[in-house]
Design a protein around this motif. Structure first.
Motif, mmCIF file in Angstrom:
data_model
loop_
_atom_site.group_PDB
_atom_site.id
_atom_site.type_symbol
_atom_site.label_atom_id
_atom_site.label_comp_id
_atom_site.label_asym_id
_atom_site.label_seq_id
_atom_site.Cartn_x
_atom_site.Cartn_y
_atom_site.Cartn_z
ATOM 1 N N ALA A 228 0.837 -1.198 0.000
ATOM 2 C CA ALA A 228 0.000 0.000 0.000
ATOM 3 C C ALA A 228 0.875 1.253 0.000
ATOM 4 C CB ALA A 228 -0.920 -0.010 1.214
ATOM 5 N N LYS A 229 1.948 1.217 0.770
ATOM 6 C CA LYS A 229 2.867 2.362 0.831
ATOM 7 C C LYS A 229 3.500 2.622 -0.532
ATOM 8 C CE LYS A 229 7.148 2.068 2.381
ATOM 9 N NZ LYS A 229 8.323 1.956 3.275
ATOM 10 N N TYR A 230 3.990 1.545 -1.168
ATOM 11 C CA TYR A 230 4.680 1.735 -2.459
ATOM 12 C C TYR A 230 3.700 2.077 -3.581
ATOM 13 C CZ TYR A 230 9.330 0.630 -0.839
ATOM 14 O OH TYR A 230 10.544 0.696 -0.200
ATOM 15 N N ASN A 231 2.496 1.512 -3.508
ATOM 16 C CA ASN A 231 1.490 1.910 -4.497
ATOM 17 C C ASN A 231 1.234 3.404 -4.423
ATOM 18 O OD1 ASN A 231 1.178 -0.682 -5.373
ATOM 19 N ND2 ASN A 231 -0.783 -1.047 -4.375
ATOM 20 N N SER A 232 1.103 3.893 -3.197
ATOM 21 C CA SER A 232 0.846 5.318 -2.991
ATOM 22 C C SER A 232 2.022 6.161 -3.471
ATOM 23 C CB SER A 232 0.586 5.576 -1.513
ATOM 24 O OG SER A 232 0.401 6.948 -1.265
ATOM 25 N N ILE A 233 3.235 5.724 -3.193
ATOM 26 C CA ILE A 233 4.434 6.467 -3.624
ATOM 27 C C ILE A 233 4.520 6.530 -5.142
ATOM 28 C CG2 ILE A 233 6.960 6.318 -3.743
ATOM 29 C CD1 ILE A 233 6.908 5.380 -0.805
ATOM 30 N N ILE A 234 4.274 5.395 -5.787
ATOM 31 C CA ILE A 234 4.382 5.356 -7.248
ATOM 32 C C ILE A 234 3.307 6.218 -7.902
ATOM 33 C CG2 ILE A 234 4.165 3.842 -9.268
ATOM 34 C CD1 ILE A 234 5.531 1.667 -7.545
ATOM 35 N N LEU A 235 2.128 6.216 -7.296
ATOM 36 C CA LEU A 235 1.049 7.044 -7.830
ATOM 37 C C LEU A 235 1.285 8.524 -7.576
ATOM 38 C CD1 LEU A 235 -2.182 5.049 -6.909
ATOM 39 C CD2 LEU A 235 -1.542 5.817 -9.194
ATOM 40 N N ASP A 236 1.565 8.878 -6.335
ATOM 41 C CA ASP A 236 1.609 10.283 -5.934
ATOM 42 C C ASP A 236 2.938 10.962 -6.225
ATOM 43 O OD1 ASP A 236 -0.928 9.823 -4.946
ATOM 44 O OD2 ASP A 236 -0.261 9.525 -2.874
ATOM 45 N N CYS A 237 4.020 10.202 -6.152
ATOM 46 C CA CYS A 237 5.358 10.807 -6.279
ATOM 47 C C CYS A 237 5.973 10.589 -7.655
ATOM 48 C CB CYS A 237 6.302 10.262 -5.210
ATOM 49 S SG CYS A 237 5.676 10.441 -3.524
ATOM 50 N N PHE A 238 5.769 9.387 -8.215
ATOM 51 C CA PHE A 238 6.373 9.068 -9.507
ATOM 52 C C PHE A 238 5.354 9.077 -10.647
ATOM 53 C CE2 PHE A 238 9.238 6.916 -6.427
ATOM 54 C CZ PHE A 238 10.372 7.676 -6.674
ATOM 55 N N LEU A 239 4.129 9.501 -10.328
ATOM 56 C CA LEU A 239 3.069 9.721 -11.333
ATOM 57 C C LEU A 239 2.886 8.533 -12.263
ATOM 58 C CD1 LEU A 239 3.754 13.459 -12.251
ATOM 59 C CD2 LEU A 239 2.409 12.501 -10.369
ATOM 60 N N ASN A 240 2.985 7.339 -11.673
ATOM 61 C CA ASN A 240 2.748 6.108 -12.428
ATOM 62 C C ASN A 240 3.686 5.950 -13.624
ATOM 63 O OD1 ASN A 240 1.080 4.147 -11.499
ATOM 64 N ND2 ASN A 240 -0.659 4.662 -12.793
ATOM 65 N N HIS A 241 4.886 6.431 -13.498
ATOM 66 C CA HIS A 241 5.859 6.349 -14.592
ATOM 67 C C HIS A 241 6.045 4.889 -15.008
ATOM 68 C CE1 HIS A 241 9.712 6.560 -16.714
ATOM 69 N NE2 HIS A 241 9.503 7.856 -16.836
ATOM 70 N N GLY A 242 5.993 4.625 -16.310
ATOM 71 C CA GLY A 242 6.028 3.256 -16.816
ATOM 72 C C GLY A 242 7.244 2.465 -16.369
#
Length: 398
Positions: free
Chosen positions: A332-346
């Motif tokens: 959950a933490k990493y999902n949130s980081i990837i979404l919010d911080c890395f903008l779902n970068h491929g």
């Protein structure tokens, strides 16, 4: 002989009506140099007659136009700027250029029929281009080394937070750009302004990189490097050619990122620390900084994979813990980081999936006999990812 007398007579009329007014504009650093409609009509008619006469005087008229500009520059502009001290050089050059450009537009307007007739037939420089080229040869060339030194000095002062005259750098760079827009001078800005700016930027960033390597906390680097990059991008956007930006970014990449090969991110309080503590603001700034750099994610991904792998594999060292619940929290933490911080970068998503699969299938089965059935895209808004759901089902069947 008679033909020469006819030309000289008409030229004398043109000269009498124009030269004194143009000289006054240059000497007074006037930003406008206007002629009345009657004056314009009279001079334009005279130049038209010289070009359409039974004897074509257009080539002689074009030469007189060029000589007039050269004489004005040598008599009015050059003396004023050559006696100028270095600390006032850029301001004086700006003032002289603005005044000269106004005079040039007026003169080219008066001789406009040459552009319509003579220039097209003979392939000569257009009237504005000819005037700008004369300014380059007479004024700019003898001064360009002093000018560029002062430009770089002003940029250096700005980088250190010092005050600089608003718009001065833009106006000086604009002269180089104007010269480059002239026929046969397309590379002038690149060879006489941009290259020196880029060399200076490289030296500046080399010093910065050495300072950054001494830092223990990557957040200090992110903050300062972001401000530094923004300042240069703003300077380029406001003052220089758009093509300079990509070249400047390449230098940023080489001096701040490629040379240290991610060493800054591997420090004790580097990227792993930011991930471990879920420092979202800093992670988002890190992402924004590195997306400006070609292949910037390649510096981030190794630390991301290592930290995710480390947090997951640490779970099996304490079998008494509720591994599923803890795993849910990590994902959950990493999902949130990837979404919010890395903008779902491929590339980041792909690295996340790879590290997740490796950590679960390699380490955890030996303790719990679990296997990863599916890794979901880290885009689900639910608190539990599909990957964790599969693990829970597998455990229940056992």
């Amino acid at each position: 002989m008679k033909e020469i007398e006819i030309f000289e007579s008409i030229w004398k009329t043109i000269e009498t009506k124009t030269i004194s007014k143009l000289e006054a504009c240059l000497q007074n650093s006037s930003t406008t140099c206007n002629f009345t409609r009657q004056e314009y009509a009279s001079i334009y008619t005279a130049t038209y007659n010289l070009c359409t006469n039974e004897i074509d005087y257009s080539s002689v008229l074009y030469q007189r136009y060029s000589d007039t500009i050269a004489n004005l520059l040598n008599a009015c502009t050059l003396p004023a700027i050559m006696k100028c001290e270095d600390d006032q050089l850029l301001a004086e050059l700006k003032k002289c250029w603005i005044s000269f450009y106004s005079v040039l537009k007026s003169l080219a307007h008066l001789f406009g029929y040459l552009d319509r007739y003579f220039i097209k037939i003979k392939g000569a420089l257009p009237l504005m281009d000819k005037g700008i080229d004369l300014f380059r040869a007479i004024i700019f060339e003898p001064l360009k080394k002093r000018v560029m030194n002062k430009v770089l000095e002003e940029i250096g002062r700005s980088r250190k937070g010092g005050s600089t005259e608003e718009g001065l750098l833009k106006d000086i760079a604009g002269i180089y750009i104007k010269i480059s827009e002239c026929k046969d001078k397309s590379g002038y800005y690149d060879a006489n302004f941009e290259i020196f700016y880029l060399y200076d930027l490289k030296d500046f960033l080399t010093t910065k990189a050495d300072e950054y390597l001494k830092l223990n906390c990557v957040e200090e680097f992110i903050e300062d490097a972001t401000n530094c990059l923004k300042a240069e991008e703003d300077r380029i956007r406001d003052c220089m050619q758009p093509s300079t930006r990509d070249k400047a970014l390449a230098i940023f990449n080489k001096e701040l990122f490629t040379k240290n090969d991610g060493e800054l991110l591997r420090k004790e309080k580097g990227l792993k620390y930011l991930l471990q503590t879920s420092a979202k603001d800093s992670l988002r700034k890190l992402y924004d900084l590195y997306t400006n750099i070609p292949n910037g994610m390649t510096y981030i991904i190794p630390s991301l994979k290592q930290q995710l792998h480390s947090e997951i594999t640490s779970l099996y060292r304490e079998p008494q813990r509720n591994i599923i619940e803890d795993l849910m929290q990590i994902l959950a933490k990493y999902n949130s980081i990837i979404l919010d911080c890395f903008l779902n970068h491929g590339d980041v998503k792909q690295a996340y999936n790879s590290a997740l699969g490796s950590a679960i299938n390699t380490e955890i089965p030996g303790v719990f006999g679990l296997s990863l059935i599916h890794i979901s895209e880290p885009t689900r808004q639910a608190e539990i990812s599909y990957a964790v759901f599969c693990l829970k089902k597998k455990k229940k069947k056992k």
